[in-house]
Design an enzyme around this catalytic site. Sequence first.
Site, PDB file in Angstrom:
ATOM      1  N   GLU A  91     -68.461 -50.367  11.112  1.00  0.00           N
ATOM      2  CA  GLU A  91     -67.130 -50.259  11.701  1.00  0.00           C
ATOM      3  C   GLU A  91     -66.147 -50.793  10.665  1.00  0.00           C
ATOM      4  OE1 GLU A  91     -65.675 -49.162  15.748  1.00  0.00           O
ATOM      5  OE2 GLU A  91     -67.706 -49.282  14.920  1.00  0.00           O
TER       6      GLU A  91
ATOM      7  N   CYS B  54     -65.207 -46.058  13.561  1.00  0.00           N
ATOM      8  CA  CYS B  54     -66.666 -46.040  13.459  1.00  0.00           C
ATOM      9  C   CYS B  54     -67.121 -44.961  12.486  1.00  0.00           C
ATOM     10  CB  CYS B  54     -67.296 -45.810  14.836  1.00  0.00           C
ATOM     11  SG  CYS B  54     -66.817 -44.239  15.607  1.00  0.00           S
TER      12      CYS B  54
END
Length: 418
Positions: free
Chosen positions: A411, A375
């Site tokens: 992501e 992330c």
Amino acid sequence: WEIRVPLVLPGDLVRVSIFKNFDTELYSEADLIKVVRPSPDRIEPRCPLFGRCGGCQFQHMEIDYQRKWKTEFVRLGLESQNILPTTGTDETFEYRNKLTPHYEAPIKIGEDAYELQGIGFQQVACKDILDVEDCPIATPAINVKFKEVRATLHEQAEAGLLNNKKRRRRNRRSKNEDVGATILFREADNDPETGKPVIVTDFRKYMTTTIKGIKFRYMAGNFFQNNNYVVPLMVDAVLGAALVPVKSITGDDNNTKVPSYFIDCYCGSGLFALTASTKFKLCVGIEVNEKAIEEATENATANSITNCQFVAASAEAIFISPPALTIAGFENQKIQDFPREETVVVLDPPRKGCSGKFLEQLYEYGPQRIVYMSCGPATQARDAKGIVEVGGYDIICIQPFDLFPQTKHVECLMVFEK
């Protein structure tokens, strides 16, 4: 010299206010004052608070344009051209199944009279709370519950009931003060009897989310991904990468084998290990959060999964001092003894990335394949540099995911091969 301004697009003619210069890095930061002439690519944001609320940064762009920029952001961070386009789903609003608004302590406006100034999120330019009545990226069920709780909190504030939570400042000589709070709204699986969404507001309450047919039960305050539309895509990508046949240790291209061992580092409540369980002989997960490991172990049992074992420890412990396995057929086997050419290591660390100590142990073990979901593209780029230059791996694939449409967050999946 570069001037960095939020909420603008190429082609915009804007008026800005520079507030900070970085002489050594050769750029300035500025606030947007006015869009004098908009870019042809600019659209009207759906949320009337966009530009003031710090939650979203991209609502002034079409979704394809957002994903183009996210791909470019990953490309710049990784300094690589070999990047697949950012992928996502059609659910670009009303997708987020977790919301955590805040409020400050009510202020006194008269004798025994108090007022709650706002319930919402931090503003773009400061840490003050912006009052938010409805969040367009949250699920409809969460917004319904949010409105109910907002009304209750305002009533409690007027009665002085929210002014009894005290804390002391770090300076011991200062007096205790009233404080605000963070509220939780998290959407679980539908109620099996009513078929209606279940919204959990207690951080300590357990809830269930079903992903790829696996039921995950976890404490609402613990980490779990917040977009149930995109998470299945991420799971498919991780498993797809993990299951690609690998060459034999002899390097014979005609002698390939599908990996049999799956090590899930930073495993949380077991998302990747449990969804991978039907494809591998053995799955082992490690996570520093002991509560999450309890949840992962219970989730394996609840889903009748018998080839997964979960360990509560820091990630590097899985190689330094791993416990002996207790799974039938693998008793007393050590993780570092897994055959390297049959082992895939999956990494899904927090935003700060992997520790240097863990990466050193990973290089020494040298699994055939590393599948890294992140992330934090900046820290992933840092770790990828070491995996390639020190670990001796090649980058096979880079796939960004639009887990949070309308925001700057992305992501990213990277696959490395020996």
